[in-house]
Motif scaffolding. Structure first.
Motif, PDB file in Angstrom:
ATOM      1  N   GLY A 124      -1.521  -2.085   7.288  1.00  0.00           N
ATOM      2  CA  GLY A 124      -0.483  -1.053   7.555  1.00  0.00           C
ATOM      3  C   GLY A 124       1.108  -1.473   8.035  1.00  0.00           C
ATOM      4  O   GLY A 124       1.859  -0.770   8.227  1.00  0.00           O
ATOM      5  N   GLN A 136      -7.586   1.693   5.327  1.00  0.00           N
ATOM      6  CA  GLN A 136      -8.120   3.055   4.639  1.00  0.00           C
ATOM      7  C   GLN A 136      -9.622   2.993   4.799  1.00  0.00           C
ATOM      8  O   GLN A 136      -9.978   1.707   4.425  1.00  0.00           O
ATOM      9  N   TYR A 137     -10.436   3.740   5.132  1.00  0.00           N
ATOM     10  CA  TYR A 137     -11.726   3.617   5.309  1.00  0.00           C
ATOM     11  C   TYR A 137     -12.668   4.567   4.624  1.00  0.00           C
ATOM     12  O   TYR A 137     -12.964   5.632   4.950  1.00  0.00           O
ATOM     13  N   THR A 197     -11.743   2.054   0.974  1.00  0.00           N
ATOM     14  CA  THR A 197     -10.445   1.990  -0.090  1.00  0.00           C
ATOM     15  C   THR A 197     -10.979   1.469  -1.358  1.00  0.00           C
ATOM     16  O   THR A 197     -12.222   1.077  -1.427  1.00  0.00           O
ATOM     17  N   ASN A 251      -6.497  -1.430  -4.018  1.00  0.00           N
ATOM     18  CA  ASN A 251      -5.562  -1.688  -2.735  1.00  0.00           C
ATOM     19  C   ASN A 251      -5.785  -2.859  -1.982  1.00  0.00           C
ATOM     20  O   ASN A 251      -5.154  -3.390  -0.987  1.00  0.00           O
ATOM     21  N   ASP A 253      -1.280   4.477   0.416  1.00  0.00           N
ATOM     22  CA  ASP A 253      -2.631   4.956   0.747  1.00  0.00           C
ATOM     23  C   ASP A 253      -2.913   4.894   2.545  1.00  0.00           C
ATOM     24  O   ASP A 253      -3.838   5.358   2.827  1.00  0.00           O
ATOM     25  N   GLU A 254      -2.039   3.844   3.030  1.00  0.00           N
ATOM     26  CA  GLU A 254      -2.220   3.460   4.392  1.00  0.00           C
ATOM     27  C   GLU A 254      -1.274   4.335   5.305  1.00  0.00           C
ATOM     28  O   GLU A 254      -1.310   4.415   6.531  1.00  0.00           O
ATOM     29  N   TYR A 272      -0.795   7.658   5.961  1.00  0.00           N
ATOM     30  CA  TYR A 272      -1.574   8.620   6.863  1.00  0.00           C
ATOM     31  C   TYR A 272      -2.224   7.994   8.093  1.00  0.00           C
ATOM     32  O   TYR A 272      -1.772   8.340   9.025  1.00  0.00           O
ATOM     33  N   VAL A 273      -2.871   6.866   7.786  1.00  0.00           N
ATOM     34  CA  VAL A 273      -3.615   6.172   8.848  1.00  0.00           C
ATOM     35  C   VAL A 273      -2.476   5.764   9.733  1.00  0.00           C
ATOM     36  O   VAL A 273      -2.641   5.666  11.254  1.00  0.00           O
TER      37      VAL A 273
END
Length: 359
Positions: free
Chosen positions: A141, A169-170, A172, A176, A284-285, A287-288
């Protein structure tokens, strides 16, 4: 050869007997090290309901309550350290907060692991560097600038460190992975680069245990970290994207096979997995990153005119309490000594607007 790290993390569920079984599985699979997480809940997320809920692989788990439940005593980690020594496998952990760092240092770990969420927490990273213990720093990230800041800080103390490419992301998708970042960051920063695997879903919808480690071995990773479990269906927030004992053995075999062919079989790597090699925070990262990268928060109610001391605020993960204008931990020394021009409440984020009239 690539150094392999079995990330036990929180998958012990607070049970030492279960932790021993995980360590034994890691040893039997051929891993170089086992890794835990040690923390006090009050050093991780904003407290109470503000931190929100994990929404992960069909589970909804209260974040703060989970960390309170898995806040283990020092004796737990001493026992785990002793058992790792008995097995002949290296022991390390990811500490969160200065008290947890001290506990870990007293255990003389093989290395201190810095999670992706702590790499922008420069005051804490500096405290880790000051121990002069080896550091393994994940960079999921992060931007190139943020990685460079961390490397500049740590290298001012010593050069016994490495960075790990990572995707936060957990789990993914393979698309990615961007494993070419291992090569590009090695070239840019001139330091050892490995990979931290938070779970990848293969073409059949299963958690991968072969393609990614093989590719990482082929690319000459300094270290390879992956979450392990005894049962992916077991209770816990991280079990679902971890690899089981039989898969752990196959992971180490794949990693070694990649090492044996390293730098000579690149054409076998799927371009989707290899990626662009550009280091940046993937969509995709995002948000985290907003959820778990730390910001400064007040830890008590304070009135107008209060002059801040270091004990009045703390670097914490926001959780679902989204913070768009909160200050990053690296500004802690600037904030210290400033006078509040507005009243604040405990767990409010520290903002520049709180000091608009200066000292």
């Amino acid at each position: 050869m690539t150094y392999s790290i079995a990330e036990i993390g929180l998958n012990h569920n607070g049970d030492y007997s279960h932790a021993k079984l995980l360590m034994l599985a890691a040893k039997e699979a051929g891993f170089s090290a086992v890794k835990f997480q040690n923390f006090k809940a009050s050093d991780v997320y904003v407290s109470g309901e503000r931190s929100g809920t994990y929404h992960l692989m069909g589970q909804e788990i209260s974040i703060y309550e989970l960390h309170e439940r898995l806040e283990m005593q020092a004796s737990f980690f001493r026992d785990c350290r002793a058992y790792a020594s008995q097995l002949g496998i290296d022991f390390m952990s990811s500490p969160i907060g200065l008290e947890s760092l001290k506990l870990l240092v007293d255990l003389n770990p093989a290395a201190i692991k810095i999670s992706s969420y702590e790499i922008t927490n420069l005051p804490f990273l500096e405290a880790c560097a000051e121990t002069n213990l080896p550091l393994v720093m994940s960079t999921g990230g992060c931007s190139v600038r943020e990685v460079a800041e961390a490397i500049d800080l740590v290298s001012s103390y010593h050069d016994d460190f490495q960075i790990l490419h990572c995707v936060v992301q957990y789990p993914t998708q393979f698309s990615n992975a961007n494993l070419k970042c291992i090569l590009s960051m090695r070239e840019i920063f001139g330091v050892p680069v490995g990979f931290s695997n938070n779970g990848f879903i293969d073409g059949e919808g299963r958690i991968d245990y072969a393609q990614i480690p093989y590719c990482c071995g082929l690319l000459g990773c300094s270290s390879y970290e992956v979450h392990i479990t005894l049962d992916r269906q077991g209770e816990g927030v991280d079990q679902g994207f971890s690899i089981e004992p039989n898969e752990q053995r196959k992971t180490i075999i794949a990693l070694k096979e990649g090492n044996e062919k390293r730098f000579s079989d690149f054409e076998s790597i799927d371009q989707e997995i290899l990626g662009s090699g550009v280091k940046r925070s993937a969509i995709d990262e995002n948000y985290v990153r907003s959820f778990a990268f730390k910001k400064l928060f007040y830890i008590r109610d304070m009135s107008v005119g209060t002059v801040l001391s270091a004990s009045d605020f703390r670097a914490l993960r926001p959780g679902e309490f989204q913070v768009k204008d909160g200050l990053d931990p690296k500004f802690n020394r600037i904030v210290e000594g400033l006078s509040l021009t507005k009243a604040v409440r405990a767990m409010d984020p520290v903002r520049l607007s709180d000091f608009k009239n200066g000292r």
